[in-house]
Design a protein around this motif. Sequence first.
Motif, short mmCIF file in Angstrom:
data_model
loop_
_atom_site.label_atom_id
_atom_site.label_comp_id
_atom_site.label_asym_id
_atom_site.label_seq_id
_atom_site.Cartn_x
_atom_site.Cartn_y
_atom_site.Cartn_z
N UNK A 1 5.78 25.09 -28.55
CA UNK A 1 5.95 23.91 -27.69
C UNK A 1 6.04 24.29 -26.21
N UNK A 2 5.31 23.54 -25.39
CA UNK A 2 5.40 23.73 -23.95
C UNK A 2 4.53 24.83 -23.39
N UNK A 3 3.82 25.58 -24.23
CA UNK A 3 2.94 26.62 -23.70
C UNK A 3 1.59 26.03 -23.32
N UNK A 4 1.08 26.48 -22.16
CA UNK A 4 -0.26 26.14 -21.69
C UNK A 4 -0.97 27.48 -21.49
N UNK A 5 -2.18 27.61 -22.03
CA UNK A 5 -2.86 28.90 -22.06
C UNK A 5 -4.12 28.91 -21.19
N UNK A 6 -4.44 30.09 -20.65
CA UNK A 6 -5.73 30.35 -20.04
C UNK A 6 -6.76 30.44 -21.17
N UNK A 7 -8.04 30.39 -20.83
CA UNK A 7 -9.11 30.48 -21.83
C UNK A 7 -9.04 31.77 -22.64
N UNK A 8 -8.53 32.85 -22.04
CA UNK A 8 -8.46 34.14 -22.74
C UNK A 8 -7.22 34.29 -23.62
N UNK A 9 -6.38 33.22 -23.70
CA UNK A 9 -5.21 33.25 -24.58
C UNK A 9 -3.91 33.63 -23.90
N UNK A 10 -3.96 34.10 -22.66
CA UNK A 10 -2.71 34.40 -21.95
C UNK A 10 -1.99 33.11 -21.59
N UNK A 11 -0.66 33.19 -21.53
CA UNK A 11 0.13 32.01 -21.18
C UNK A 11 0.01 31.74 -19.68
N UNK A 12 -0.43 30.54 -19.34
CA UNK A 12 -0.54 30.10 -17.94
C UNK A 12 0.84 29.65 -17.45
N UNK A 13 1.50 28.83 -18.26
CA UNK A 13 2.85 28.36 -17.94
C UNK A 13 3.50 27.89 -19.24
N UNK A 14 4.80 27.77 -19.17
CA UNK A 14 5.56 27.32 -20.35
C UNK A 14 6.67 26.40 -19.89
N UNK A 15 7.18 25.62 -20.83
CA UNK A 15 8.26 24.67 -20.58
C UNK A 15 9.50 25.16 -21.33
N UNK A 16 10.46 25.73 -20.61
CA UNK A 16 11.64 26.29 -21.26
C UNK A 16 12.47 25.21 -21.94
N UNK A 17 12.49 24.00 -21.39
CA UNK A 17 13.26 22.94 -22.03
C UNK A 17 12.66 22.58 -23.39
N UNK A 18 11.34 22.48 -23.47
CA UNK A 18 10.68 22.20 -24.75
C UNK A 18 10.95 23.32 -25.75
N UNK A 19 10.87 24.56 -25.27
CA UNK A 19 11.11 25.70 -26.16
C UNK A 19 12.58 25.76 -26.59
N UNK A 20 13.49 25.44 -25.68
CA UNK A 20 14.93 25.46 -26.03
C UNK A 20 15.23 24.41 -27.09
N UNK A 21 14.70 23.21 -26.93
CA UNK A 21 14.93 22.17 -27.94
C UNK A 21 14.33 22.57 -29.29
N UNK A 22 13.15 23.18 -29.26
CA UNK A 22 12.49 23.59 -30.50
C UNK A 22 13.25 24.71 -31.19
N UNK A 23 13.73 25.68 -30.45
CA UNK A 23 14.44 26.80 -31.07
C UNK A 23 15.77 26.30 -31.68
N UNK A 24 16.42 25.38 -31.02
CA UNK A 24 17.67 24.84 -31.58
C UNK A 24 17.39 24.02 -32.84
N UNK A 25 16.26 23.30 -32.87
CA UNK A 25 15.88 22.58 -34.09
C UNK A 25 15.58 23.56 -35.22
N UNK A 26 14.95 24.69 -34.90
CA UNK A 26 14.65 25.69 -35.93
C UNK A 26 15.93 26.34 -36.46
N UNK A 27 16.90 26.57 -35.58
CA UNK A 27 18.19 27.09 -36.04
C UNK A 27 18.83 26.09 -37.00
N UNK A 28 18.79 24.82 -36.64
CA UNK A 28 19.37 23.79 -37.50
C UNK A 28 18.68 23.78 -38.88
N UNK A 29 17.36 23.96 -38.91
CA UNK A 29 16.63 23.98 -40.18
C UNK A 29 17.09 25.15 -41.06
#
Length: 142
Positions: A44-72
């Motif tokens: 969640x929140x990752x945006x990639x260049x055409x070659x697969x490298x991460x252009x930018x990411x959203x730490x809030x989206x990743x934080x919410x997702x990781x906490x949901x995964x912990x809950x699971x």
Amino acid sequence: MTLSGIHAAAAPKAVGHYPHARRMGDLLFLSGIGPRDPADNSIPGNDYFADGRVRRYDIEAQARAVLANVRAVLDASGARWEDLIDVTVYLTDMARDFKAYNAVWAEHFPDPASAPCRTTVGISALPTPIAIELKCIARIED
């Protein structure tokens, strides 16, 4: 005391050959958990260049997702959110992400007195293109 490994169907598959969690007595030790989506393994929140490298990411989206995964994983293990007692947070960019991550943490644990203990560590990289990973310990009451 026997150790029992736990695999949570509602959590993303482990990146390596290990369980999501292992129970020892009334303690539950979660393996490092990231923000990957359990349905399609996307980040969640990752945006990639055409070659697969991460252009930018959203730490809030990743934080919410990781906490949901912990809950699971907690749910699959018979533990509750309130059973978390200690969390180690790994951030790949402490200077950029700590404040935003801390705000998401406060949404999930509004009362600091009842929140789990927490240590946050800045690291240079994680094994997949994620910006955050959590290592947790919980207590399970029978």
